[in-house]
Design a protein around this motif. Sequence first.
Motif, PDB file in Angstrom:
ATOM      1  N   UNK A   1       0.766  -1.230   0.000  1.00 24.97           N
ATOM      2  CA  UNK A   1       0.000   0.000   0.000  1.00 24.97           C
ATOM      3  C   UNK A   1       0.797   1.281   0.000  1.00 24.97           C
ATOM      4  N   UNK A   2       1.999   1.276   0.531  1.00 23.96           N
ATOM      5  CA  UNK A   2       2.785   2.511   0.552  1.00 23.96           C
ATOM      6  C   UNK A   2       3.924   2.465  -0.462  1.00 23.96           C
ATOM      7  N   UNK A   3       4.762   1.450  -0.370  1.00 23.19           N
ATOM      8  CA  UNK A   3       5.892   1.307  -1.288  1.00 23.19           C
ATOM      9  C   UNK A   3       5.479   0.602  -2.582  1.00 23.19           C
ATOM     10  N   UNK A   4       4.562  -0.323  -2.457  1.00 18.16           N
ATOM     11  CA  UNK A   4       4.126  -1.121  -3.600  1.00 18.16           C
ATOM     12  C   UNK A   4       2.808  -1.796  -3.271  1.00 18.16           C
ATOM     13  N   UNK A   5       2.087  -2.220  -4.313  1.00 14.66           N
ATOM     14  CA  UNK A   5       1.007  -3.191  -4.223  1.00 14.66           C
ATOM     15  C   UNK A   5       1.512  -4.465  -4.878  1.00 14.66           C
ATOM     16  N   UNK A   6       0.777  -5.562  -4.699  1.00 17.15           N
ATOM     17  CA  UNK A   6       1.160  -6.830  -5.309  1.00 17.15           C
ATOM     18  C   UNK A   6      -0.064  -7.449  -5.979  1.00 17.15           C
ATOM     19  N   UNK A   7       0.103  -7.869  -7.230  1.00 16.53           N
ATOM     20  CA  UNK A   7      -0.940  -8.590  -7.960  1.00 16.53           C
ATOM     21  C   UNK A   7      -0.510 -10.049  -8.025  1.00 16.53           C
ATOM     22  N   UNK A   8      -1.352 -10.914  -7.477  1.00 16.99           N
ATOM     23  CA  UNK A   8      -1.048 -12.320  -7.248  1.00 16.99           C
ATOM     24  C   UNK A   8      -1.865 -13.150  -8.240  1.00 16.99           C
ATOM     25  N   UNK A   9      -1.189 -13.836  -9.165  1.00 13.43           N
ATOM     26  CA  UNK A   9      -1.883 -14.536 -10.252  1.00 13.43           C
ATOM     27  C   UNK A   9      -1.402 -15.983 -10.342  1.00 13.43           C
ATOM     28  N   UNK A  10      -2.194 -16.875 -10.962  1.00 12.67           N
ATOM     29  CA  UNK A  10      -1.722 -18.246 -11.189  1.00 12.67           C
ATOM     30  C   UNK A  10      -0.401 -18.243 -11.951  1.00 12.67           C
ATOM     31  N   UNK A  11       0.457 -19.196 -11.641  1.00 11.43           N
ATOM     32  CA  UNK A  11       1.845 -19.152 -12.105  1.00 11.43           C
ATOM     33  C   UNK A  11       1.977 -19.076 -13.627  1.00 11.43           C
ATOM     34  N   UNK A  12       1.268 -19.917 -14.366  1.00 13.42           N
ATOM     35  CA  UNK A  12       1.447 -19.943 -15.806  1.00 13.42           C
ATOM     36  C   UNK A  12       0.891 -18.685 -16.458  1.00 13.42           C
ATOM     37  N   UNK A  13      -0.279 -18.237 -16.012  1.00 10.63           N
ATOM     38  CA  UNK A  13      -0.836 -16.999 -16.543  1.00 10.63           C
ATOM     39  C   UNK A  13       0.103 -15.837 -16.226  1.00 10.63           C
ATOM     40  N   UNK A  14       0.639 -15.835 -14.999  1.00 10.29           N
ATOM     41  CA  UNK A  14       1.567 -14.783 -14.611  1.00 10.29           C
ATOM     42  C   UNK A  14       2.834 -14.810 -15.437  1.00 10.29           C
ATOM     43  N   UNK A  15       3.334 -16.010 -15.728  1.00 12.60           N
ATOM     44  CA  UNK A  15       4.541 -16.119 -16.557  1.00 12.60           C
ATOM     45  C   UNK A  15       4.290 -15.528 -17.939  1.00 12.60           C
TER      46      UNK A  15
ATOM     47  N   UNK B   1      -5.121  -8.740 -20.837  1.00 14.17           N
ATOM     48  CA  UNK B   1      -5.926  -8.847 -22.058  1.00 14.17           C
ATOM     49  C   UNK B   1      -5.133  -9.522 -23.166  1.00 14.17           C
ATOM     50  N   UNK B   2      -3.855  -9.162 -23.326  1.00 16.25           N
ATOM     51  CA  UNK B   2      -3.037  -9.764 -24.371  1.00 16.25           C
ATOM     52  C   UNK B   2      -2.878 -11.266 -24.169  1.00 16.25           C
ATOM     53  N   UNK B   3      -2.649 -11.683 -22.913  1.00 21.07           N
ATOM     54  CA  UNK B   3      -2.473 -13.109 -22.636  1.00 21.07           C
ATOM     55  C   UNK B   3      -3.773 -13.863 -22.892  1.00 21.07           C
ATOM     56  N   UNK B   4      -4.892 -13.290 -22.472  1.00 19.89           N
ATOM     57  CA  UNK B   4      -6.186 -13.961 -22.667  1.00 19.89           C
ATOM     58  C   UNK B   4      -6.518 -14.108 -24.145  1.00 19.89           C
ATOM     59  N   UNK B   5      -6.306 -13.051 -24.902  1.00 19.42           N
ATOM     60  CA  UNK B   5      -6.585 -13.115 -26.335  1.00 19.42           C
ATOM     61  C   UNK B   5      -5.650 -14.097 -27.041  1.00 19.42           C
TER      62      UNK B   5
END
Length: 227
Positions: free
Chosen positions: A73-87, A195-199
């Motif tokens: 919240x102050x220095x950074x936020x984190x977006x936590x996604x499934x490993x393969x989608x995140x890769x 969006x790019x990964x999903x498409x």
Amino acid sequence: MSAWLKDETTLQAGEAAPHAVDIFALLRDQTGTQAAQVTAAGAAWLAGASAYPRSTLAQWEERPASPGVLPCGSQFDVVNVPALFGRRMVEQLWAEGPGTGPVAVHRGRMLLFASPGTAQRLPSLLAWEEWGSGGGTSRTQRGEVPPLLCHGTGDAVTVPPLTCPSGGSGPRWLVAPDTRNPWLPGPDVLLWACVRVSRSAVSHGAGHSIFPRADQGANVYDVSRRR
């Protein structure tokens, strides 16, 4: 204790940190892929997320191979996604986008460090663009973003150790923090990557493959391209 916050983006071999601060020596002497190594400046940036950064650095000096817990919240936020989608998001960001900030892997998920405020805005943007998870023919045809866990103000995340042993099974850095002021993607950049990964998954007939599968090796990213 002012030596903890000395501004050194990269420590050169043979240099000694003031007052012989051991954690700086450990970070300097690491071997392996540079993208996955935390520098002294990167450690100082991470510690800045804590209310007591010098105490945090002192704890890391005592246990540099232990994971830590830091507030968002102050220095950074984190977006936590499934490993393969995140890769695939990371690959898109490095291949066609502006790159990423720090990225970690933990418990089959990928943690993308983002600019503060992203945790609040990204889910709203996905919902507004109708890219959230759920049924529906139109979503099936164009792909679907898997559930994202967005950590912001009031949340805390586990961060990998500053020095990760080779072959370890715990949290590890894929792209480690290496500067005091890393560029961090905002919600618009991460929306674009989602969006790019999903498409792409739909166009290649692999809409189901966004979920992790076994034996996915980590890629190495050229951190010199960071903004």
